[in-house]
Motif scaffolding. Sequence first.
Motif, PDB file in Angstrom:
ATOM      1  N   ALA A 166      63.939  -7.410 106.844  1.00 31.27           N
ATOM      2  CA  ALA A 166      65.308  -7.850 106.550  1.00 31.27           C
ATOM      3  C   ALA A 166      65.769  -7.262 105.217  1.00 31.27           C
ATOM      4  CB  ALA A 166      65.379  -9.372 106.514  1.00 31.27           C
ATOM      5  N   ARG A 167      64.889  -7.327 104.222  1.00 20.67           N
ATOM      6  CA  ARG A 167      65.232  -6.819 102.893  1.00 20.67           C
ATOM      7  C   ARG A 167      65.418  -5.308 102.926  1.00 20.67           C
ATOM      8  NH1 ARG A 167      67.322  -9.552  98.821  1.00 20.67           N
ATOM      9  NH2 ARG A 167      65.633 -11.061  98.648  1.00 20.67           N
ATOM     10  N   SER A 168      64.622  -4.622 103.732  1.00 26.84           N
ATOM     11  CA  SER A 168      64.748  -3.168 103.858  1.00 26.84           C
ATOM     12  C   SER A 168      66.146  -2.789 104.337  1.00 26.84           C
ATOM     13  CB  SER A 168      63.728  -2.614 104.859  1.00 26.84           C
ATOM     14  OG  SER A 168      62.437  -2.804 104.373  1.00 26.84           O
ATOM     15  N   HIS A 169      66.607  -3.462 105.369  1.00 28.38           N
ATOM     16  CA  HIS A 169      67.949  -3.172 105.884  1.00 28.38           C
ATOM     17  C   HIS A 169      69.005  -3.454 104.832  1.00 28.38           C
ATOM     18  CE1 HIS A 169      67.549  -1.849 109.994  1.00 28.38           C
ATOM     19  NE2 HIS A 169      66.512  -2.668 110.118  1.00 28.38           N
ATOM     20  N   GLU A 170      68.840  -4.566 104.137  1.00 24.59           N
ATOM     21  CA  GLU A 170      69.806  -4.952 103.118  1.00 24.59           C
ATOM     22  C   GLU A 170      69.900  -3.875 102.028  1.00 24.59           C
ATOM     23  OE1 GLU A 170      69.083  -9.185 102.448  1.00 24.59           O
ATOM     24  OE2 GLU A 170      69.675  -8.768 100.370  1.00 24.59           O
ATOM     25  N   ILE A 171      68.750  -3.400 101.573  1.00 20.02           N
ATOM     26  CA  ILE A 171      68.716  -2.423 100.480  1.00 20.02           C
ATOM     27  C   ILE A 171      69.280  -1.078 100.927  1.00 20.02           C
ATOM     28  CG2 ILE A 171      67.071  -1.006  99.157  1.00 20.02           C
ATOM     29  CD1 ILE A 171      67.711  -3.739  97.901  1.00 20.02           C
ATOM     30  N   VAL A 172      68.902  -0.646 102.119  1.00 24.35           N
ATOM     31  CA  VAL A 172      69.390   0.663 102.581  1.00 24.35           C
ATOM     32  C   VAL A 172      70.883   0.577 102.902  1.00 24.35           C
ATOM     33  CG1 VAL A 172      69.099   2.507 104.274  1.00 24.35           C
ATOM     34  CG2 VAL A 172      67.101   1.353 103.328  1.00 24.35           C
ATOM     35  N   GLN A 173      71.305  -0.585 103.396  1.00 21.56           N
ATOM     36  CA  GLN A 173      72.737  -0.802 103.601  1.00 21.56           C
ATOM     37  C   GLN A 173      73.496  -0.715 102.269  1.00 21.56           C
ATOM     38  OE1 GLN A 173      74.558  -1.636 106.723  1.00 21.56           O
ATOM     39  NE2 GLN A 173      76.002  -0.847 105.208  1.00 21.56           N
ATOM     40  N   LEU A 174      72.917  -1.295 101.236  1.00 23.23           N
ATOM     41  CA  LEU A 174      73.531  -1.209  99.900  1.00 23.23           C
ATOM     42  C   LEU A 174      73.627   0.252  99.452  1.00 23.23           C
ATOM     43  CD1 LEU A 174      74.441  -2.510  97.129  1.00 23.23           C
ATOM     44  CD2 LEU A 174      72.028  -2.368  96.482  1.00 23.23           C
ATOM     45  N   LEU A 175      72.561   1.019  99.648  1.00 15.80           N
ATOM     46  CA  LEU A 175      72.590   2.441  99.275  1.00 15.80           C
ATOM     47  C   LEU A 175      73.675   3.172 100.063  1.00 15.80           C
ATOM     48  CD1 LEU A 175      68.750   3.227  99.123  1.00 15.80           C
ATOM     49  CD2 LEU A 175      70.323   2.991  97.190  1.00 15.80           C
ATOM     50  N   ALA A 176      73.816   2.834 101.349  1.00 14.97           N
ATOM     51  CA  ALA A 176      74.833   3.477 102.188  1.00 14.97           C
ATOM     52  C   ALA A 176      76.235   3.148 101.686  1.00 14.97           C
ATOM     53  CB  ALA A 176      74.657   3.044 103.640  1.00 14.97           C
ATOM     54  N   THR A 177      76.460   1.895 101.345  1.00 13.22           N
ATOM     55  CA  THR A 177      77.775   1.466 100.856  1.00 13.22           C
ATOM     56  C   THR A 177      78.109   2.140  99.523  1.00 13.22           C
ATOM     57  OG1 THR A 177      77.418  -0.642 101.940  1.00 13.22           O
ATOM     58  CG2 THR A 177      79.167  -0.564 100.292  1.00 13.22           C
ATOM     59  N   GLU A 178      77.147   2.133  98.608  1.00 11.36           N
ATOM     60  CA  GLU A 178      77.348   2.784  97.311  1.00 11.36           C
ATOM     61  C   GLU A 178      77.685   4.265  97.505  1.00 11.36           C
ATOM     62  OE1 GLU A 178      77.018   1.838  94.016  1.00 11.36           O
ATOM     63  OE2 GLU A 178      76.947  -0.274  94.568  1.00 11.36           O
ATOM     64  N   THR A 179      76.942   4.898  98.401  1.00 11.21           N
ATOM     65  CA  THR A 179      77.119   6.320  98.666  1.00 11.21           C
ATOM     66  C   THR A 179      78.537   6.605  99.141  1.00 11.21           C
ATOM     67  OG1 THR A 179      74.798   6.538  99.245  1.00 11.21           O
ATOM     68  CG2 THR A 179      76.270   8.233 100.095  1.00 11.21           C
ATOM     69  N   ARG A 180      78.999   5.819 100.103  1.00  9.75           N
ATOM     70  CA  ARG A 180      80.308   6.096 100.704  1.00  9.75           C
ATOM     71  C   ARG A 180      81.452   5.681  99.791  1.00  9.75           C
ATOM     72  NH1 ARG A 180      77.183   4.274 105.802  1.00  9.75           N
ATOM     73  NH2 ARG A 180      76.133   6.271 106.037  1.00  9.75           N
ATOM     74  N   GLU A 181      81.338   4.489  99.223  1.00 10.01           N
ATOM     75  CA  GLU A 181      82.469   3.983  98.437  1.00 10.01           C
ATOM     76  C   GLU A 181      82.628   4.708  97.107  1.00 10.01           C
ATOM     77  OE1 GLU A 181      82.148  -0.247  98.229  1.00 10.01           O
ATOM     78  OE2 GLU A 181      82.785  -0.477 100.329  1.00 10.01           O
ATOM     79  N   ARG A 182      81.537   5.194  96.551  1.00  8.42           N
ATOM     80  CA  ARG A 182      81.640   5.851  95.245  1.00  8.42           C
ATOM     81  C   ARG A 182      81.502   7.358  95.336  1.00  8.42           C
ATOM     82  NH1 ARG A 182      81.149   2.049  90.919  1.00  8.42           N
ATOM     83  NH2 ARG A 182      81.051  -0.017  91.852  1.00  8.42           N
ATOM     84  N   GLY A 183      81.447   7.886  96.556  1.00  9.79           N
ATOM     85  CA  GLY A 183      81.377   9.341  96.721  1.00  9.79           C
ATOM     86  C   GLY A 183      80.131   9.961  96.133  1.00  9.79           C
ATOM     87  N   VAL A 184      79.006   9.258  96.253  1.00  6.67           N
ATOM     88  CA  VAL A 184      77.732   9.773  95.748  1.00  6.67           C
ATOM     89  C   VAL A 184      77.102  10.644  96.837  1.00  6.67           C
ATOM     90  CG1 VAL A 184      75.498   9.086  94.763  1.00  6.67           C
ATOM     91  CG2 VAL A 184      77.466   7.558  94.549  1.00  6.67           C
ATOM     92  N   ALA A 185      76.363  11.656  96.451  1.00  9.55           N
ATOM     93  CA  ALA A 185      75.517  12.372  97.417  1.00  9.55           C
ATOM     94  C   ALA A 185      74.130  11.764  97.306  1.00  9.55           C
ATOM     95  CB  ALA A 185      75.473  13.856  97.082  1.00  9.55           C
ATOM     96  N   THR A 186      73.612  11.234  98.412  1.00  3.54           N
ATOM     97  CA  THR A 186      72.335  10.524  98.352  1.00  3.54           C
ATOM     98  C   THR A 186      71.305  11.165  99.276  1.00  3.54           C
ATOM     99  OG1 THR A 186      73.447   8.448  97.817  1.00  3.54           O
ATOM    100  CG2 THR A 186      71.218   8.281  98.686  1.00  3.54           C
ATOM    101  N   VAL A 187      70.124  11.384  98.715  1.00  2.00           N
ATOM    102  CA  VAL A 187      68.991  11.854  99.521  1.00  2.00           C
ATOM    103  C   VAL A 187      67.895  10.802  99.412  1.00  2.00           C
ATOM    104  CG1 VAL A 187      67.307  13.681  99.919  1.00  2.00           C
ATOM    105  CG2 VAL A 187      69.564  14.260  98.977  1.00  2.00           C
ATOM    106  N   MET A 188      67.486  10.275 100.557  1.00  2.00           N
ATOM    107  CA  MET A 188      66.457   9.228 100.590  1.00  2.00           C
ATOM    108  C   MET A 188      65.266   9.684 101.423  1.00  2.00           C
ATOM    109  SD  MET A 188      66.688   5.352 102.166  1.00  2.00           S
ATOM    110  CE  MET A 188      66.943   5.886 103.857  1.00  2.00           C
ATOM    111  N   VAL A 189      64.105   9.674 100.795  1.00  2.00           N
ATOM    112  CA  VAL A 189      62.868   9.926 101.527  1.00  2.00           C
ATOM    113  C   VAL A 189      62.372   8.593 102.072  1.00  2.00           C
ATOM    114  CG1 VAL A 189      60.421  10.459 101.176  1.00  2.00           C
ATOM    115  CG2 VAL A 189      62.188  11.977 100.243  1.00  2.00           C
ATOM    116  N   THR A 190      61.965   8.581 103.331  1.00  2.00           N
ATOM    117  CA  THR A 190      61.492   7.306 103.887  1.00  2.00           C
ATOM    118  C   THR A 190      60.471   7.523 105.006  1.00  2.00           C
ATOM    119  OG1 THR A 190      62.183   5.203 104.852  1.00  2.00           O
ATOM    120  CG2 THR A 190      63.401   7.150 105.574  1.00  2.00           C
ATOM    121  N   HIS A 191      59.599   6.548 105.179  1.00  2.44           N
ATOM    122  CA  HIS A 191      58.697   6.510 106.322  1.00  2.44           C
ATOM    123  C   HIS A 191      59.217   5.534 107.371  1.00  2.44           C
ATOM    124  CE1 HIS A 191      55.154   8.233 104.053  1.00  2.44           C
ATOM    125  NE2 HIS A 191      55.109   8.816 105.231  1.00  2.44           N
ATOM    126  N   ASP A 192      60.300   4.866 107.005  1.00  3.97           N
ATOM    127  CA  ASP A 192      60.727   3.686 107.734  1.00  3.97           C
ATOM    128  C   ASP A 192      61.829   4.052 108.733  1.00  3.97           C
ATOM    129  OD1 ASP A 192      61.557   1.216 108.490  1.00  3.97           O
ATOM    130  OD2 ASP A 192      61.903   0.440 106.449  1.00  3.97           O
TER     131      ASP A 192
END
Length: 229
Positions: free
Chosen positions: A184-210
């Motif tokens: 549950a926390r994983s989804h919440e955190i990655v959702q936060l990263l997605a929102t930050e990325t889109r709303e603030r125009g950030v370019a985000t690269v995330m490495v993950t096994h998940d």
Amino acid sequence: MTTSTTTRTSLVLADVCLTVGDADNAVTALDHVNLTVSRGEFVAIVGPSGSGKSSLLAVAGGLTSPDSGTVQVSDHDLTQLSATRRARFRMDTIGFVFQSGNLIPALSAADQLRLVGHAGGRSVRRRARDPLELLAAVGLSAKARSRPHQLSGGERQRVGIARALYAQPTLLLVDEPTAALDRARSHEIVQLLATETRERGVATVMVTHDHDVLEHCDRVLEMVDGRLS
Ligand code: ADP
Ligand code: MG
């Protein structure tokens, strides 16, 4: 969000090669890697352990210089900057979330964020966000005064994420942010990263096994033996 902020590129890796280890034991960590990430775009990189994912983030963020190829961040070629100017540029422009958290033992969670402002100079402080709001966004309102040894691995990781967002980076590089988190926390955190990325125009690269969290990303690339596909 306007079209212009989503189409401008923030990160361009062109034909990047990196060898690590000493001469007898050289390993090709990055093998002719090309990657372009636009503002507002959230890119995931998956792949087996040892395939070069962390090396890619280190090169994209100017922590490691490639053997060949170019690394452009917001129209600056990092490979052409001196070490000092590259460090300065990194502070101003790039947010890192390290696999290990990389927190300072003596500082509270809120002070881990404030330190970025102290170290970063005026341009960083001008953009700095409210540390308590950011800690609330990662679910750590109650832990603002806690030091790293009083936090769980997942909580330390979340402080690292809040810290990376503190100075409003143009480029956000995130190494396995959910490794120590429950589902549950994983989804919440990655959702936060997605929102930050889109709303603030950030370019985000995330490495993950998940593979569970890839649904939040715009693009998924795979790394195998230093090659990106
Ligand atoms: P990943 O993040 O995908 O697990 P890394 O980028 O950490 O992969 O590592 C890529 C390859 O480079 C691996 O073979 C790893 O053992 C090697 N490597 C990484 N850093 C070093 C180093 N400092 N010295 C020697 N080998 C290294
Ligand atoms: Mg790694």
